[in-house]
Design an enzyme around this catalytic site. Structure first.
Site: not given
Ligand code: G6P
Length: 612
Positions: A2, A27, A74, A99-100, A485, A489, A492, A508, A607
């Protein structure tokens, strides 16, 4: 997550609030809304989906007025819908954005319903609107009413509230979710993130936990702390400038951010290296003494930042001889960790506001760590303010939900940490290697440029993935986290199911998945695990798997039928994880573009995850 924007101005605020919401879109959200107070009444528009849908409503029916609050939601409690979108009102007397999560909302809701309040949404937020109306009806002012009700709210939240009873006032509260005050000229604003307000101000007050703020006419700002005492908080000037929050010539923020990496890696190094070693003072005046006594390191983070931590484990152990544990914050915070003597606690976070990481830091402060260090991209964020020491990654605002440049600059910062710990501990036998790494760090931006120049080759490669449902990423040593990673990606932004394995673990279990339909992506730098990796790749080939290998120019892996090879320039072994991250980001990006997904705001993701 949010996002909140609010304004008490001397002009119509609809445009300011709408622009703020657009700037918070990154976000992640599913609906939006705005309430403006004008001629003694509250008028509201809400829309499911993108902010553009709200904008359409505002075009056909504008919301004039100098005072307003707005929100991107959100969903946590209640599905994404117009009825659940904020602001929430109580009898058109009070409007609230939040927010929260209010953890005890069910109990509060029962009590309010018993007193006759009617709920029109499934959200936890609506209890705040009715609670406030209740207090205002008993004769309290908006500020005092908010002060009283926040004491009874459990959980973590940021609030923006307004009421017809006091038109020129917006009240904000911060308890566990970020909220900043934008200081204008005879105007004042609130937002979840300074980026939302850069079109009106570059001066910000970062509220502390438990703070309550009142924005009044003529830019008046009153803050009280949790104890109810009036407090002055410093005003900070935002450093990044506004231009970077635009896409420029790029089709997506993510692509822009991938291509910014040479520049931001340079920025992350600037002023932090001497001729042939690292400047330990970059971490602050107390760093040398703290690193000297560091005997263990615990690294805590979430998501992509967690993967950076996993790379750092290989580095700190190999190049500084210090044992390291790395853990996701949501697990660490509920464990009963044993903290060995002399352990440094390190958090990694792009935003500095991730709820689990912040909670882990606060938990760590109750344990016997020798100090806390935050490696973070947002100056003034909660994590930075609450840690003993911090190092900024200087990547500039990252807007794409999928993290790219924040990750590589975190890796740079973690290599600086590794070299700093080694130097502080006085390890002459490691000085030559450290000098080589420092030299290689300086060359890294140029090598990244060369990898980015492979973009059209990688785009061609991506066509092989567009119809796939699964993918397997393999790496060894410090490249196992890079494989993780890479898989993250791809998941996501392209929604293709992807997994990563240490290549030696293939036989394994995951080998059972390999057939001609399974693309297997591997990174093959020229390091001491290369021969072992080559054997693992043979295991894939023998099962008819399609191989896609990003390999050092010198390793001699040749392209053949069922093996596609993209050659990368040679890089110092220590820094290969940084360089090999780039083609994996580029690959995911191009696959997602081919699939037509929402690259910058992938479904269901946020985000900055400011709730648990
Ligand atoms: C969310 C984002 C990720 C990010 C993670 C941690 O899940 O979508 O891209 O890696 O939060 O966020 P931070 O701001 O703590 O790196």
């Amino acid at each position: 997550m949010c996002g909140i924007v609010a304004a008490v101005a001397q002009r119509n605020v609809q445009g300011i609030l709408l622009e703020g919401l657009k700037r918070l879109e990154y976000r992640g959200y599913d609906s939006s809304g705005m309430t403006v107070l004008h001629k003694g009444s509250l008028t509201r528009h809400r829309a499911l989906g993108k902010v553009a849908a709200l904008e359409e409503q505002l075009i056909s029916s504008a919301l004039p007025g100098f005072y307003g609050i707005a929100h991107t939601r959100w969903a946590t409690h209640g599905k994404p819908s117009e009825a659940n979108a904020h602001p929430h009102h109580s009898s058109d007397q009070v409007a609230v954005v939040h927010n929260g999560i209010i953890e005890n909302y069910e109990h509060i809701k029962d009590t309010l319903q018993a007193s006759g309040y009617v709920f029109t949404s499934e959200t936890d937020t609506e209890v705040i609107a009715h609670l406030l109306a209740d207090k205002l009806n008993s004769g309290l002012g908006l500020f005092e009413a908010t002060q009283q009700i926040v004491n009874g709210l459990g959980g973590a939240y940021a609030l923006g509230v307004m009421s017809v009873s006091e038109p020129g006032i917006v009240v904000g509260a911060r308890q566990g979710s970020p909220l900043v005050v934008g200081v204008g000229i005879d105007e004042a604003f609130l937002a979840s993130d300074p980026l939302a307000l850069l079109q009106v101000t570059d001066r910000f007050i970062y509220l502390e936990e438990g703070d309550l703020v009142e924005l009044g006419e003529q830019g008046a700002i009153r803050i009280v702390n949790r104890q109810g005492e009036a407090v002055e908080r410093p005003i900070h000037t935002f450093e990044h400038g506004d231009g970077i929050a635009s896409k420029g010539e790029y089709r997506h923020y993510m692509l822009k951010e991938i291509f910014e990496q040479p520049e931001v890696i340079n920025a992350a190094l600037e002023g932090r290296l001497s001729n042939n070693s690292v400047l330990v003072e970059s971490f602050g005046p107390e760093a040398q003494a703290l690193f000297e006594s560091t005997r263990n390191v615990h690294i805590i983070a979430c998501g992509t930042s967690y993967h950076a931590g996993l790379v750092a484990r290989y580095w700190l152990e190999r190049y500084a001889g210090v044992p390291v544990q790395v853990e996701v914050a949501s697990e660490f915070r509920y464990r009963h960790p044993v903290v060995p003597e002399g352990t440094l606690f390190v958090t990694l976070s792009q935003s500095g506001e991730t709820a689990d990481t912040l909670a882990a830091l606060r938990f760590a402060q109750t344990l016997s760590y020798i100090g806390t260090l935050a490696i973070c991209n947002v100056p003034g964020s909660s994590l930075v303010r609450e840690s003993d020491m911090s190092l900024m990654t200087r990547a500039g605002p990252e807007i794409g939900v999928a993290s790219t440049k924040a990750f590589t600059t975190q890796l740079v910062a973690l290599m600086l940490l590794t070299l700093s710990v080694s130097k502080s501990k006085g390890q002459p036998e490691r000085a030559d290697t450290a000098a080589e790494i420092v030299k290689a760090l300086r060359q890294l931006p140029g090598l990244c440029q060369q990898v980015l120049a492979l973009d059209s080759q990688i785009e061609t490669l991506s066509q092989a993935f567009a119809e796939k449902h699964h993918a397997l990423f393999l790496g060894r040593g410090a490249h196992y986290p890079i494989a993780l990673e890479g898989a993250l990606k791809l998941k996501e932004i392209s929604y293709i199911h992807a997994e990563a394995y240490p290549a030696g673990e293939l036989k394994h279990g995951p080998l059972a998945l390999v057939d001609s339909e399974m693309p297997v992506i591997s990174v093959a730098p020229n390091d001491d695990l290369l021969e072992k990796l080559k054997s693992n790749l043979q295991e894939v080939r023998a099962r008819g798997g399609q191989l896609f290998v990003f390999a050092d120019e010198s390793v001699g892996i040749e392209a053949q039928e069922e093996i596609r090879v993209i050659t990368l320039p040679h890089v110092h072994e220590a820094l290969a994880p940084l360089l090999y991250t780039l083609p994996l980001q580029q690959l995911s990006y191009h696959v997602a573009v081919l699939k037509g997904t929402d690259v910058d705001q992938p479904r269901n993701l946020a985000k900055s995850v400011t709730v648990e």
